[in-house]
Motif scaffolding. Structure first.
Motif, mmCIF file in Angstrom:
data_model
loop_
_atom_site.group_PDB
_atom_site.id
_atom_site.type_symbol
_atom_site.label_atom_id
_atom_site.label_comp_id
_atom_site.label_asym_id
_atom_site.label_seq_id
_atom_site.Cartn_x
_atom_site.Cartn_y
_atom_site.Cartn_z
ATOM 1 N N ILE A 177 45.079 42.653 35.597
ATOM 2 C CA ILE A 177 44.999 42.094 34.233
ATOM 3 C C ILE A 177 44.971 40.568 34.282
ATOM 4 C CG2 ILE A 177 46.020 42.039 31.934
ATOM 5 C CD1 ILE A 177 47.414 44.639 32.499
ATOM 6 N N GLN A 178 43.920 39.999 33.704
ATOM 7 C CA GLN A 178 43.775 38.540 33.626
ATOM 8 C C GLN A 178 44.271 38.076 32.254
ATOM 9 O OE1 GLN A 178 39.735 36.970 33.052
ATOM 10 N NE2 GLN A 178 40.151 35.450 34.638
ATOM 11 N N VAL A 197 49.303 51.300 38.511
ATOM 12 C CA VAL A 197 49.725 50.234 39.433
ATOM 13 C C VAL A 197 49.125 48.947 38.886
ATOM 14 C CG1 VAL A 197 49.485 49.346 41.793
ATOM 15 C CG2 VAL A 197 49.712 51.817 41.386
ATOM 16 N N LEU A 198 49.937 47.913 38.696
ATOM 17 C CA LEU A 198 49.437 46.705 38.046
ATOM 18 C C LEU A 198 49.495 45.477 38.935
ATOM 19 C CD1 LEU A 198 51.181 47.038 34.550
ATOM 20 C CD2 LEU A 198 48.871 47.737 35.175
ATOM 21 N N THR A 199 48.469 44.619 38.799
ATOM 22 C CA THR A 199 48.555 43.250 39.289
ATOM 23 C C THR A 199 48.248 42.375 38.086
ATOM 24 O OG1 THR A 199 47.771 43.918 41.468
ATOM 25 C CG2 THR A 199 47.681 41.568 40.960
ATOM 26 N N VAL A 200 49.119 41.399 37.807
ATOM 27 C CA VAL A 200 48.910 40.562 36.622
ATOM 28 C C VAL A 200 48.790 39.091 37.018
ATOM 29 C CG1 VAL A 200 50.110 42.165 35.081
ATOM 30 C CG2 VAL A 200 51.398 40.311 36.158
ATOM 31 N N ALA A 201 48.091 38.339 36.172
ATOM 32 C CA ALA A 201 47.974 36.896 36.383
ATOM 33 C C ALA A 201 47.864 36.211 35.033
ATOM 34 C CB ALA A 201 46.730 36.582 37.212
ATOM 35 N N GLU A 224 43.031 33.938 41.507
ATOM 36 C CA GLU A 224 42.773 35.058 42.437
ATOM 37 C C GLU A 224 42.521 36.394 41.747
ATOM 38 O OE1 GLU A 224 45.959 35.305 45.310
ATOM 39 O OE2 GLU A 224 45.733 33.169 45.789
ATOM 40 N N ILE A 225 42.835 36.492 40.466
ATOM 41 C CA ILE A 225 42.882 37.829 39.839
ATOM 42 C C ILE A 225 41.518 38.535 39.833
ATOM 43 C CG2 ILE A 225 42.576 37.015 37.438
ATOM 44 C CD1 ILE A 225 44.990 39.821 38.495
ATOM 45 N N PRO A 235 39.976 41.872 31.610
ATOM 46 C CA PRO A 235 40.037 40.485 31.141
ATOM 47 C C PRO A 235 40.703 40.396 29.770
ATOM 48 C CG PRO A 235 37.761 41.324 31.086
ATOM 49 C CD PRO A 235 38.641 42.463 31.481
ATOM 50 N N CYS A 236 41.837 39.724 29.698
ATOM 51 C CA CYS A 236 42.569 39.597 28.426
ATOM 52 C C CYS A 236 42.939 38.136 28.174
ATOM 53 C CB CYS A 236 43.831 40.456 28.458
ATOM 54 S SG CYS A 236 43.490 42.217 28.560
#
Ligand code: NAD
Length: 346
Positions: A177-178, A197-201, A224-225, A235-236
């Motif tokens: 999630i950006q 499973v999340l990766t956030v930035a 890096e996201i 994209p948020c």
């Protein structure tokens, strides 16, 4: 006025206002009232060039026609831009803006956009009833559209995952999630609750780190996201993030997020298609906010009926995905064609 602008796309009418007593200047562009009053927020922005406010109003109002039509709302598309200057917004100016809207007799309905708040809407509402997005009591439809947008994106993202990956749920599905502001953070919480499973930035690294600690997920620096290997890139944050270079680097099967105008150019829809990435057209998946706002304006219901309308977002997206696959055309093209047909412009 640059009448030859390509962005004049058969707009029904475009209004230029100047209020003598406060000096407020605004443009209200009405693209279509085919399905109902032209609805779309007011943008308060400092523009550089002379043509910019008009170009913005023309493009954004056309976008609202498409968005409202695809959301199944009985509303057309319009947009206002208010020219920001050194004299600020001020109550007298907001009231002047309310009088401008009132003079259009209900052909245009305003709400929040960049630079405008629900408190501003309350001031505008002193002069016109053609305004939405007012602060409301908890539980009612209306107010901050962020949560409704997030729920719509969540449901749409699941439809895209089902279509592309054949997965009926998001358990173990990796979503990058950006931007974890109002919409991105709420989306992350929905996804985490169902085992994704999340990766956030976020450009605000502390905000991303705080959410990551809350949800027990990973955060990475904002730059890096878009290169994180994931099932879904969401994209948020900003628009125009999908361009030739970023698409080449993108390592995801699905793009599904809330940001407006995600494609830098129409060619980028083609690029995603040829790379085999399923793109959920932005104005279809992020329609939850306008559904919330329209439901409030039309006095048609409460939070429950908003949720009923949000449930149609996945169905619409699936129809777009199917047509895209059948016709070999990018999903954004399919969505635009569908929208134009709905507003009688095909
Ligand atoms: P927001 O301002 O609450 O959150 C945006 C977040 O993105 C912020 O935390 C900001 O720090 C972060 N950000 C900015 N630049 C970034 C970058 N380069 N990399 C990573 N993060 C960055 O906004 P929001 O209301 O959550 O809206 C997010 C997006 O969704 C916007 O594009 C908005 O136009 C769109 N949208 C919002 C709604 C709504 O109801 N709020 C409805 C439709 C579309």
């Amino acid at each position: 006025i640059p009448w030859n602008l390509a962005d004049f796309d058969a707009h029904e009418d475009v209004h230029f206002f100047h209020d003598r007593s406060t000096g407020l200047r605004a443009i209200i562009a009405i693209h279509s009232t085919h399905l109902g009053p032209a609805a779309g927020g007011a943008r308060y922005w400092r523009y550089a060039g002379d043509d910019e406010p008009l170009i913005d109003a023309l493009r954004l109002s056309r976008g609202m026609s498409y968005k409202n039509a695809m959301a199944g709302l009985p509303m057309g598309g319009g947009k206002a831009v208010i020219l920001r200057d050194d004299d600020g917004k001020g109550e007298a100016r907001l009231e002047a803006f309310g009088r401008m809207i009132e003079s259009l007799g209900g052909r245009y309905v305003t709400a929040e956009d960049v630079g405008m708040t629900d408190e501003d809407m309350r001031v505008i509402a002193r002069r016109t009833r053609h305004v939405s997005g007012l602060p409301v009591a908890e539980g009612a439809a209306g107010g901050n559209p962020g949560p409704a947008t997030a729920l719509g994106v969540f449901l749409g993202l699941k439809a895209a995952v089902r279509y592309k990956l054949g997965r009926l749920d998001v358990e173990g599905v990796h979503v990058a999630i950006q931007g974890v502001g109002s919409v991105g953070a709420a989306l992350a919480r929905h996804l985490a609750a169902e085992g994704a499973v999340l990766t956030v930035a976020d450009a605000d690294e502390a905000r991303a780190a705080g959410l990551a600690a809350e949800l027990g997920c990973k955060s990475v620096p904002a730059r890096e996201i878009m290169r994180v290997a994931a099932d879904v890139f969401s994209p948020c944050a900003l628009g125009a993030i999908l361009d030739e270079q970023s698409i080449a680097e993108l390592d995801a099967a699905v793009v599904a997020g809330a940001a407006n105008n995600q494609l830098a150019t129409p060619a980028d829809g083609e690029r995603l298609l040829s790379k085999g990435i399923l793109y959920a057209p932005d104005y279809v998946i992020n329609a939850g906010g306008i559904i919330n706002v329209a439901t409030e304006y039309l006095g048609q219901g409460d939070a429950e009926s908003v949720r009923g309308k949000l449930a149609q977002i996945p169905e619409r997206l699936t129809a777009i995905f199917e047509q895209s696959e059948r016709r070999g055309l990018p999903t954004d093209r399919i969505a635009d064609d569908m929208a134009r047909r709905l507003i009688g412009r095909d």
